[in-house]
Design an enzyme around this catalytic site. Structure first.
Site, PDB file in Angstrom:
ATOM      1  N   GLU A  92     -21.490  58.611 -32.995  1.00 46.00           N
ATOM      2  CA  GLU A  92     -22.531  59.340 -32.271  1.00 46.00           C
ATOM      3  C   GLU A  92     -23.931  58.794 -32.581  1.00 46.00           C
ATOM      4  O   GLU A  92     -24.739  58.597 -31.688  1.00 46.00           O
ATOM      5  CB  GLU A  92     -22.446  60.819 -32.673  1.00 46.00           C
ATOM      6  CG  GLU A  92     -23.579  61.698 -32.196  1.00 46.00           C
ATOM      7  CD  GLU A  92     -23.434  62.099 -30.733  1.00 46.00           C
ATOM      8  OE1 GLU A  92     -22.382  61.787 -30.148  1.00 46.00           O
ATOM      9  OE2 GLU A  92     -24.373  62.702 -30.190  1.00 46.00           O
ATOM     10  N   ASP A  93     -24.196  58.507 -33.853  1.00 48.13           N
ATOM     11  CA  ASP A  93     -25.574  58.216 -34.266  1.00 48.13           C
ATOM     12  C   ASP A  93     -25.875  56.751 -34.596  1.00 48.13           C
ATOM     13  O   ASP A  93     -27.022  56.412 -34.865  1.00 48.13           O
ATOM     14  CB  ASP A  93     -25.949  59.061 -35.495  1.00 48.13           C
ATOM     15  CG  ASP A  93     -25.947  60.547 -35.170  1.00 48.13           C
ATOM     16  OD1 ASP A  93     -26.058  60.872 -33.979  1.00 48.13           O
ATOM     17  OD2 ASP A  93     -25.827  61.359 -36.094  1.00 48.13           O
TER      18      ASP A  93
END
Ligand code: MN
Length: 759
Positions: A92-93
């Protein structure tokens, strides 16, 4: 390990200690020891999140470590889940992909991380359809691998524990969402301890003052409770010791949130919540076959000592709850005359109750065991997913019903057991057995007696479903169905039934347009909807097809393109008034550019409200800049929130209002933090007074209101039955403190037993 230059050596020490803590907990558990892969996952995540910090300022990696710790120590999960928890935010990051994870850690962990990435960003987005989609994803991944949801739950728990460092409007959204979906989900998964903590944390952020209040009262009454508990438990300990049992007995205080819930729903003060705590006895026992007998032996020992409440024994051993919960509950009268609940469990049952589903794996007994209730529930979820709802909120509400509901157990004539939400009806049973049975259900037999299909069932009922070929599904059934599956199936069937009528309506509409030489355009449709007073085009076609809306040829001229709509007539009226107001005074005619300017400002929406700022509720030139929600009728002094409705107006709800909870969870961006202006006007409050009737009491009550306090009484309903009277009154006040004072003064009237505000 690669050195991260943004990390101080002190932080480095903290990070490493946090990870060692997870690893040591894992090594002490019963799982196989796969330390190597866990260490690799840690290093990978640490490198991937290097240089990034959380809003609180601490290095980001501490978050995944904390999530892994919760998964390991509070849920009892193993190495695969620990790795997935450590890696849960990497895709996600950072720039790493699911394929990278698969290459390094294999397909299973990659699949979990992918599932977690899919449902990141919260269940509720800004758009309704996105909400439902994300939620559906969450449930789909859950039915594929329950560990995705367990790790997600650990993630949410850590975010809630550190919520203090978030922006206030995010706190609202996250706390609301947690209470709306995660806490019930934790309950359903049997994660009792986590559910309680999630509720308490949400509560702390949603009702800060109530939270402080209750926490302080709990502290103050601690010594007294401790004394009662010692008095109560001493003779029990003596007896259990003489039986040669190895056990642990402790007093368990009700959570802050559930105390508050009770105060709110029963309209009682803290002092009147009588079941503040329960006593729990957990005994050691190596042989599951003996557990049941020991439970009942303890039960017998306790009921020899104390008086048993005849209706409050719950045997969750013979019939475990759907989330796997097992225990024997009884309520007895304690030495001070209060009822005390005692929960009896074996160590195994206790672990299942605290750690939920994960603990089942630990105690998995031989193959061929009957299907767990949880598996059945997961299948129900899948079932609902196969029948997608058109409206996101409908879908969520339907599902939430099944998450929240407490349960009853009924039997089919063959002795089959069916678990249902409380208040389920004969029709719910029919749908549970088979959709076709539900759609043709006409009545039922409960314990051999004929009953209508909306008959509400109780635990232990034996239910037989009666059907008829001529029966057709009815829209009104929606009102009394309780199970999500039945609701979703009925909705689908109703849609199918409507299709031919809608098609007929469409044909009639096309003929009408042709006959009157009207264009078939969205503008025409909008005007037609306005004429019919509807907002849904399908509904319009349905009503035309069903003959409920008759298309008049005389409407035709108003439906022509360019013909003004009611709305536009209203708008132009408004526009003219504004023109007069602005230019009339100055006594000059507007220039072309000024005219355009006015057009522009009146055409655009009302001024944008800044949702980041605290909105002040006040009167501007005699009109309020807010509307009071009529579901909860808050008044100044109440904790409230503002909701920007579809017309751009701010509607004020009490934070305690159930509707507010739904809004908070579903419409984060439209929620406003609000504050009352010093003087916001006068508001209607509902006060209920109860007491022992006597001659002249009403005069005294009115004396307190009108003469003593000079409060404006708008309505009074009074009823006396025998010796008792109830009065409902509506008074106009500026704020809560006035109502509180009124209640306090009313209580001094001889005979008044209770006076409190009703919301
Ligand atoms: Mn996270």
């Amino acid at each position: 390990m690669q050195v991260d230059p943004t990390i101080t050596s002190e932080e480095d020490r903290i990070i490493d200690a946090a990870f060692r803590d997870v690893l040591n907990g894992y090594l002490a558990s019963n799982h196989r020891k796969k330390v190597e892969i866990i260490e690799r996952a840690y290093k990978f995540a640490r490198e991937a999140h290097a240089g990034v910090r959380r809003r609180s300022g601490e290095p980001y990696i501490l978050h995944p470590i904390a999530v892994a710790k919760i998964a390991q120590q509070e849920m009892g999960l193993g190495s695969t889940s620990i790795c997935a928890a450590l890696l849960h935010d990497v895709v996600e990051d950072t720039d790493y992909t699911v394929e990278d994870i698969e290459r390094h850690f294999g397909a299973k962990i990659a699949q979990l991380v992918e599932g977690l990435t899919k449902i990141s960003g919260g269940i509720f987005g800004d758009k309704a359809s996105a909400q439902a989609e994300n939620f559906r994803k969450l449930l789909l991944t859950m039915s594929e691998d329950i560990r995705v949801v367990l790790i997600k739950m650990a993630d949410r728990l850590h975010n809630m524990r550190t919520l203090g460092s978030m922006a206030p409007n995010k706190q609202y959204k996250i706390a609301g969402e947690t209470l709306y979906i995660y806490a019930p989900l934790a309950h359903r998964l049997g994660l009792f301890a986590i559910k309680t903590e999630l509720e308490d944390l949400s509560f702390k952020y949603e009702h800060p003052s109530a939270w402080v209040d209750i926490t302080e009262k709990i502290k103050k009454t601690e010594a007294k409770r401790q004394a009662i508990y010692s008095d109560f438990s001493a003779p029990i300990r003596e007896k259990l010791d003489s039986m040669g049992l190895e056990y642990e007995a402790k007093a368990r205080l009700k959570s802050c949130y559930s105390i508050w819930r009770k105060m709110e729903t029963k309209h009682i003060p803290f002092e009147e919540v009588y079941d503040l705590y329960a006593v729990r006895i957990v005994f050691e026992c190596d042989d599951p076959a003996k557990e049941k007998q020991i439970c009942w032996n303890i039960y017998a020992a306790i009921t020899d000592l104390y008086r048993l409440h005849p209706e409050r024994t719950r045997d969750w051993i013979s019939t475990p709850k759907a989330n796997g919960y097992q225990a024997l509950h009884l309520t007895v009268m304690g030495p001070d005359g209060n009822w005390i609940e005692v929960q009896i469990r074996s160590r195994r049952m206790d672990e299942i109750a605290e750690k939920g589903f994960a603990a089942h794996w630990k105690y998995k007994i031989g193959e061929g065991e009957e299907e767990s209730e949880l598996t059945v529930w997961l299948r129900t979820i899948k079932d609902i997913l196969d029948n997608p709802e058109p409206s996101a909120i409908d879908f969520l509400d339907t599902l939430k019903l099944n998450l929240f509901a407490s349960e009853i157990v009924v039997f089919t004539p063959k002795g089959e057991l069916i678990t249902l939400p409380t208040d389920s009806t004969v029709l719910d049973v029919a749908f549970t057995l088979h959709t076709e049975l539900g759609l043709h259900c006409i009545a039922g037999k409960v314990n051999h007696k004929l009953v209508p299909l909306n008959y509400r069932l109780s635990s232990g009922d034996q239910v037989e479903v009666l059907t008829s070929h001529t029966q057709k599904p009815q829209a009104e059934w929606m009102d009394f169905l309780k199970t999500a599956k039945a609701k979703s199936r009925l909705r689908a069937a109703l849609r199918r039934e409507r299709q031919p009528v809608i098609a007929r309506g469409q044909v009639m509409l096309a003929e009408y347009l042709k006959r009157n030489k009207l264009p078939s355009s969205s503008a025409t449709n909008a005007k037609l909807l306005e004429r019919a007073g509807l907002d849904n085009f399908d509904e319009l076609r349905y009503r035309i097809g069903a003959g409920e809306v008759v298309l008049e040829d005389s409407w035709a001229s108003s439906l022509l393109p360019g013909a003004p709509t009611e709305k536009s007539i209203l708008k132009s009226l408004l526009r003219n008034t504004i023109k007069v107001a602005t230019f009339g005074k100055a006594g000059k005619t507007p220039s072309e550019s000024e005219k355009k300017e006015v057009e522009k400002t009146t055409e655009t929406e009302r001024p944008k409200i800044n949702t980041k700022e605290v909105y002040t509720l006040r009167y501007e030139d005699g009109t309020p800049n807010f509307k009071i929600a009529d579901c909860c009728c808050p008044i100044p002094g109440d904790e409230v929130l503002g909701f920007i409705d579809d017309n751009g107006e701010v509607v004020v709800h009490a934070l305690t209002c159930p509707r507010a909870l739904v809004l908070k969870a579903g419409y984060g961006p439209r929620i406003l933090s609000t504050r009352w202006a010093v003087s916001s006007g006068k508001f209607l409050a509902h006060v209920r007074v109860e007491g022992i009737d006597r001659h002249g009491i009403l005069r005294e009550i009115i004396g307190v209101i009108s003469t003593q306090l000079d409060i404006d009484l708008r309505r009074l309903d009074i009823e006396a039955t025998g010796e008792i009277f109830h009065a409902d009154m509506w008074v106009r006040v500026e704020e809560v403190s006035v109502v509180n004072m009124l209640c306090a003064n009313l209580l001094t009237v001889d005979g008044v037993e209770r006076a409190s505000r009703i919301q």
